[in-house]
Each structure stands twice: as C-alpha cells, then as structure tokens.
Write a protein that holds these residues in place. Sequence first.
Motif, PDB file in Angstrom:
ATOM      1  N   ARG A  72       0.498  -1.356  -0.158  1.00  0.00           N
ATOM      2  CA  ARG A  72       0.073   0.201  -0.108  1.00  0.00           C
ATOM      3  C   ARG A  72       0.798   1.204   0.006  1.00  0.00           C
ATOM      4  NH1 ARG A  72      -2.600   3.352   4.753  1.00  0.00           N
ATOM      5  NH2 ARG A  72      -4.832   4.005   2.884  1.00  0.00           N
ATOM      6  N   PHE A  73       0.729   2.039  -1.000  1.00  0.00           N
ATOM      7  CA  PHE A  73       0.820   3.796  -1.172  1.00  0.00           C
ATOM      8  C   PHE A  73      -0.395   4.034  -0.114  1.00  0.00           C
ATOM      9  CE2 PHE A  73       3.817   2.301  -4.333  1.00  0.00           C
ATOM     10  CZ  PHE A  73       4.845   3.323  -4.356  1.00  0.00           C
ATOM     11  N   PRO A  74       0.425   4.804   1.166  1.00  0.00           N
ATOM     12  CA  PRO A  74      -1.145   5.280   1.786  1.00  0.00           C
ATOM     13  C   PRO A  74      -1.091   6.824   0.759  1.00  0.00           C
ATOM     14  CG  PRO A  74       1.135   4.605   2.841  1.00  0.00           C
ATOM     15  CD  PRO A  74       1.210   4.224   1.832  1.00  0.00           C
ATOM     16  N   SER A  75      -0.384   7.546   0.650  1.00  0.00           N
ATOM     17  CA  SER A  75      -0.350   8.666   0.301  1.00  0.00           C
ATOM     18  C   SER A  75       0.540   8.805  -1.237  1.00  0.00           C
ATOM     19  CB  SER A  75       0.238   9.755   0.822  1.00  0.00           C
ATOM     20  OG  SER A  75      -0.009  10.883   1.116  1.00  0.00           O
ATOM     21  N   VAL A  76      -0.532   8.719  -2.030  1.00  0.00           N
ATOM     22  CA  VAL A  76       0.787   9.237  -3.443  1.00  0.00           C
ATOM     23  C   VAL A  76      -0.733  10.278  -4.360  1.00  0.00           C
ATOM     24  CG1 VAL A  76      -0.490   7.870  -5.829  1.00  0.00           C
ATOM     25  CG2 VAL A  76      -0.632   6.447  -4.639  1.00  0.00           C
ATOM     26  N   LEU A  77      -1.674  10.514  -4.055  1.00  0.00           N
ATOM     27  CA  LEU A  77      -1.991  11.974  -4.431  1.00  0.00           C
ATOM     28  C   LEU A  77      -2.872  12.381  -3.214  1.00  0.00           C
ATOM     29  CD1 LEU A  77      -3.204  11.218  -7.812  1.00  0.00           C
ATOM     30  CD2 LEU A  77      -1.341  12.286  -6.924  1.00  0.00           C
ATOM     31  N   PRO A  78      -2.620  13.632  -2.527  1.00  0.00           N
ATOM     32  CA  PRO A  78      -3.403  14.668  -1.568  1.00  0.00           C
ATOM     33  C   PRO A  78      -3.877  15.744  -2.399  1.00  0.00           C
ATOM     34  CG  PRO A  78      -0.770  15.495  -1.731  1.00  0.00           C
ATOM     35  CD  PRO A  78      -1.309  14.525  -3.039  1.00  0.00           C
ATOM     36  N   LEU A 154      -2.039  12.028 -14.754  1.00  0.00           N
ATOM     37  CA  LEU A 154      -1.790  13.550 -14.563  1.00  0.00           C
ATOM     38  C   LEU A 154      -1.331  14.457 -15.755  1.00  0.00           C
ATOM     39  CD1 LEU A 154      -0.648  13.396 -10.877  1.00  0.00           C
ATOM     40  CD2 LEU A 154      -2.846  14.031 -11.073  1.00  0.00           C
ATOM     41  N   ARG A 155      -0.514  13.888 -16.593  1.00  0.00           N
ATOM     42  CA  ARG A 155      -0.231  15.289 -17.372  1.00  0.00           C
ATOM     43  C   ARG A 155      -0.706  15.051 -17.775  1.00  0.00           C
ATOM     44  NH1 ARG A 155       5.876  16.550 -16.232  1.00  0.00           N
ATOM     45  NH2 ARG A 155       6.495  15.537 -14.124  1.00  0.00           N
ATOM     46  N   ASP A 156      -1.054  13.876 -18.989  1.00  0.00           N
ATOM     47  CA  ASP A 156      -2.248  13.861 -20.264  1.00  0.00           C
ATOM     48  C   ASP A 156      -3.570  14.207 -19.673  1.00  0.00           C
ATOM     49  OD1 ASP A 156       0.375  12.958 -21.135  1.00  0.00           O
ATOM     50  OD2 ASP A 156      -0.243  10.864 -21.295  1.00  0.00           O
ATOM     51  N   GLY A 157      -3.609  14.197 -18.727  1.00  0.00           N
ATOM     52  CA  GLY A 157      -5.613  14.727 -18.457  1.00  0.00           C
ATOM     53  C   GLY A 157      -5.572  16.020 -18.702  1.00  0.00           C
ATOM     54  N   SER A 158      -6.416  16.678 -17.873  1.00  0.00           N
ATOM     55  CA  SER A 158      -6.840  17.887 -17.748  1.00  0.00           C
ATOM     56  C   SER A 158      -6.227  18.898 -15.741  1.00  0.00           C
ATOM     57  CB  SER A 158      -8.117  18.411 -17.646  1.00  0.00           C
ATOM     58  OG  SER A 158      -8.816  18.084 -16.950  1.00  0.00           O
ATOM     59  N   TYR A 159      -5.018  17.774 -15.677  1.00  0.00           N
ATOM     60  CA  TYR A 159      -4.643  18.187 -14.119  1.00  0.00           C
ATOM     61  C   TYR A 159      -2.954  19.140 -13.729  1.00  0.00           C
ATOM     62  CZ  TYR A 159      -8.716  15.007 -13.914  1.00  0.00           C
ATOM     63  OH  TYR A 159      -9.970  14.642 -13.979  1.00  0.00           O
ATOM     64  N   TYR A 160      -2.353  19.637 -14.907  1.00  0.00           N
ATOM     65  CA  TYR A 160      -1.465  20.623 -14.793  1.00  0.00           C
ATOM     66  C   TYR A 160      -2.012  21.548 -13.558  1.00  0.00           C
ATOM     67  CZ  TYR A 160       2.115  23.404 -15.793  1.00  0.00           C
ATOM     68  OH  TYR A 160       2.979  24.606 -16.376  1.00  0.00           O
ATOM     69  N   GLU A 161      -3.122  21.993 -13.510  1.00  0.00           N
ATOM     70  CA  GLU A 161      -3.119  22.564 -12.013  1.00  0.00           C
ATOM     71  C   GLU A 161      -3.252  22.250 -11.294  1.00  0.00           C
ATOM     72  OE1 GLU A 161      -6.163  25.987 -12.466  1.00  0.00           O
ATOM     73  OE2 GLU A 161      -5.525  26.535 -15.129  1.00  0.00           O
ATOM     74  N   TYR A 162      -3.525  20.797 -11.209  1.00  0.00           N
ATOM     75  CA  TYR A 162      -3.269  20.243 -10.329  1.00  0.00           C
ATOM     76  C   TYR A 162      -1.780  20.113  -9.288  1.00  0.00           C
ATOM     77  CZ  TYR A 162      -3.507  16.299  -6.796  1.00  0.00           C
ATOM     78  OH  TYR A 162      -3.404  15.794  -5.655  1.00  0.00           O
ATOM     79  N   LEU A 163      -1.440  19.614 -10.714  1.00  0.00           N
ATOM     80  CA  LEU A 163       0.366  19.567 -10.421  1.00  0.00           C
ATOM     81  C   LEU A 163       0.858  20.427 -10.061  1.00  0.00           C
ATOM     82  CD1 LEU A 163       1.258  17.055 -13.297  1.00  0.00           C
ATOM     83  CD2 LEU A 163       1.688  16.608 -10.840  1.00  0.00           C
ATOM     84  N   VAL A 164       0.495  21.668 -10.166  1.00  0.00           N
ATOM     85  CA  VAL A 164       1.653  23.164  -9.970  1.00  0.00           C
ATOM     86  C   VAL A 164       1.499  23.553  -8.540  1.00  0.00           C
ATOM     87  CG1 VAL A 164       1.391  25.663 -11.292  1.00  0.00           C
ATOM     88  CG2 VAL A 164       1.572  23.991 -12.436  1.00  0.00           C
ATOM     89  N   ASP A 165      -0.188  23.504  -9.178  1.00  0.00           N
ATOM     90  CA  ASP A 165      -0.857  23.879  -6.694  1.00  0.00           C
ATOM     91  C   ASP A 165      -0.331  22.916  -5.278  1.00  0.00           C
ATOM     92  OD1 ASP A 165      -2.527  25.094  -8.150  1.00  0.00           O
ATOM     93  OD2 ASP A 165      -4.041  25.598  -8.429  1.00  0.00           O
TER      94      ASP A 165
END
Length: 174
Positions: A72-78, A154-165
């Motif tokens: 288990r990776f308990p914290s992949v995406l916060p 994350l990169r190919d989807g629409s989550y660029y802003e999520y990554l940056v923020d």
Amino acid sequence: MPSSKPKQRHLAPDGRGSAEVVAGILENYARRGVFRGFSPGPISKGKVTYRIVWHFDRVFELTFDIESKKMRFPSVLPKVPAGSRMYQELKEFIKSRHEEGLPEHRGIDRRKAEVRPHNTNGNVSLTLSVKSHDYEYGTRKLVHLVHEVFMTFLRDGSYYEYLVDTFDLTPEGM
C-alpha cells in the motif's frame, strides 16, 4: 521445536522471503536512478515500510503487510476530494489497467494482482493485493502504476494545475 524459517506461504517461488523480494526490487529501482532515495524499515508485527524519494522529490511510503500479501502506498495523491471528477477518472484509469488487451508492461493481470484506490479525507492511496506468490510481479506493477499516474494520468489529462498547485511546482520544474 518451532522452526525459525518463514512460513511457506510468505516465500517467493525462489524461496526468498516476500519482504526480501520487495526490498530487492525497490533497491534496484533506486540503484538505477528511478528513485532518488530508498530505505527499508524493520519488519514489525508482520509489516514493513519502505521509504522512497520519488516524484517531485516527495517521500513516498510503501507499506507491505506480509500476512495479507498487500502493498500500500498510503499517500499517492493529496487534496483529491472523494466526489471529484478527478477521483472518478483516476478510478477508471486504474480499472483500465486490469483490462485484457493492454500491452503486458502496462496491464495488471487480475489472476496475479489487483490494485484498488481508496480516498480518505481527500488523500488517495493505492493498495495492491498479491493473489499469487509473485511478489516481484506485484511490486513492479504497483511501482509502474504509480509512475503512470504521475506521468500519464496527471500530465496527459487535465490536471496540470493540480500538479502545479499541489506540489508547488513551476512550469520549468515539470
């Protein structure tokens, strides 16, 4: 007199202990530069936690429960709300990795392992259940999946802003 050997069900097909197999795979990734750091913890109460420095120099913890054969990776995406479009799409992305017809290096054979996402208070974790005794397969598939989450989902989807923020990145740091 009790045997000091691990129980047979916790051995990999080659006779090595399951925690030893997992540690060896992770250490190999670190030696090859996939991870920027790696350290195994002690086995305590049938569990071991490995610390990995990886995407965006974050420390990831991978916990392996030897008895249940779960990694288990308990914290992949916060900061991902459970009812969000992002979490729903992530679940679909993970589900798609179990479908037949994917190239072997991208797919996860449900007969050998299965990954499930969980969202607790906006913190996404991934749990892989090893269905066979192929701990190498399970470890590699979980690491590859987390890597795909960061590099593809994350990169190919629409989550660029999520990554940056979320990870306090600059466009140059991407």
